[in-house]
Design a protein around this motif. Structure first.
Motif, mmCIF file in Angstrom:
data_model
loop_
_atom_site.group_PDB
_atom_site.id
_atom_site.type_symbol
_atom_site.label_atom_id
_atom_site.label_comp_id
_atom_site.label_asym_id
_atom_site.label_seq_id
_atom_site.Cartn_x
_atom_site.Cartn_y
_atom_site.Cartn_z
ATOM 1 N N GLU A 199 0.817 -1.322 0.050
ATOM 2 C CA GLU A 199 -0.068 0.171 0.072
ATOM 3 C C GLU A 199 1.047 1.252 0.161
ATOM 4 O OE1 GLU A 199 -3.275 0.704 -0.179
ATOM 5 O OE2 GLU A 199 -3.388 -1.131 -0.951
ATOM 6 N N ARG A 203 1.024 4.128 -3.172
ATOM 7 C CA ARG A 203 0.816 5.813 -2.865
ATOM 8 C C ARG A 203 1.927 6.333 -3.331
ATOM 9 N NH1 ARG A 203 -1.617 3.904 2.031
ATOM 10 N NH2 ARG A 203 0.392 4.103 3.147
ATOM 11 N N ARG A 206 1.797 6.269 -7.087
ATOM 12 C CA ARG A 206 0.742 7.112 -7.573
ATOM 13 C C ARG A 206 1.271 8.605 -7.644
ATOM 14 N NH1 ARG A 206 -3.105 10.611 -5.730
ATOM 15 N NH2 ARG A 206 -5.187 10.471 -7.001
ATOM 16 N N GLU A 266 5.931 9.014 1.664
ATOM 17 C CA GLU A 266 5.763 7.305 1.664
ATOM 18 C C GLU A 266 6.777 6.518 2.095
ATOM 19 O OE1 GLU A 266 2.660 6.102 1.997
ATOM 20 O OE2 GLU A 266 1.730 7.962 1.533
#
Length: 291
Positions: A199, A203, A206, A266
């Motif tokens: 995950e 992120r 993205r 992140e």
């Protein structure tokens, strides 16, 4: 980036078929082996290494993602799409080989991507079948109606029309960012990453994928065709919505800074800074690239 890009280039050279008619093989090889930044393969490998596996485990993913990306470039340049004659400093595929050959070589590359991913993971015998299948599904979604195809249709449909910032983000998240995300996520999947790690990688990717497109939009209006290796100003000529058009160049550049910070944030959750460093440097490379 250079070393991993070279390794993927050599792996793709081995993976590309020699088939009849030879013109199809030549067309496929012409575009896949034309060079480029190899951002997506590097993302796949770096994400795999981030979660603790070697680059070898992600090589089939890296090659498959680049084949899908190359397909999208071949189709994107065709007269029915963006009608561009230049790609990576030389003739676009449809100019060099003709429209029907270019179309079919793109189709063949899309099919080969999934064949290579499945066979490559099986041959390595270090990627569990469940994880290989999960990677295949992620890449398929990114290439089709959940990603590139949807973004391209929305992009074409918006030409010459008022486009909101939300729609522009939809276009770029699907047309560009989704494939970048798939590269990184698939790398983390075959690398054995936990759901939480995957995950975080999603992120990160993205933000990096959207950053790549915003930078592309800015370069399109601030650089020449010679500097870019492709036709400059084509978005403006086609009356396409872009971040500089909607926000202005300065605000678009400010958004680039924001996306870079989001991507780097992140990576803070990963304990091994040395393994996270390649992804951090890759994000900065994308942000500050000049072509």
């Amino acid at each position: 980036m250079s070393a991993n890009g070279k390794a993927v280039h050599e792996a793709q050279d081995r993976a590309l078929p020699v088939c009849q008619p030879e013109r199809l093989s030549e067309s496929m090889r012409y575009s896949v082996l034309a060079g480029g930044k190899r951002v997506r393969p590097v993302l796949a490998i770096a994400a795999c290494e981030l979660v603790g596996r070697s680059a070898a485990a992600a090589t089939p993913v890296a090659c498959a993602v680049e084949m899908v990306h190359t397909m999208s470039l071949i189709h994107d340049d065709m007269p029915c799409m963006d009608d561009d004659t230049l790609r990576r400093g030389r003739q676009a595929n449809h100019v060099a080989f003709g429209e029907y050959t270019a179309l079919l070589s793109g189709d063949a590359l899309l099919a080969l991507a999934f064949e290579h991913l499945a066979r490559g993971c099986a041959d390595l015998r270090v990627v569990p079948a469940e994880r290989a299948l999960r990677a295949v599904a992620k890449l398929g979604n990114a290439a089709g109606a959940g990603g590139v195809a949807a973004g391209q249709v929305a992009d074409k449909a918006s030409e010459g029309k008022p486009v909101s910032l939300a729609m522009l983000e939809f276009i770029h998240l699907h047309k560009t960012s989704r494939l970048n995300s798939a590269a990184a996520v698939c790398g983390a999947i075959v690398g054995g990453g936990t759901d939480g790690q995957i995950e975080s990688v999603l992120r990160y990717a993205r933000s990096v994928g959207l950053l790549f497109q915003v930078v592309d939009d800015v370069l399109d209006v601030t650089r020449t065709s010679e500097q870019l290796g492709k036709t400059a100003g084509k978005d403006q000529a086609a009356d396409k919505a872009t971040y500089p058009k909607l926000l202005g160049v300065e605000q678009a550049q400010a958004y680039m800074t924001e996306l870079l910070a989001m991507a780097e944030a992140e990576l803070q959750g990963f304990d091994d800074a040395e393994r996270a460093a390649p992804l951090q440097h890759l994000a900065r490379f994308i942000a500050y690239r000049q072509n």
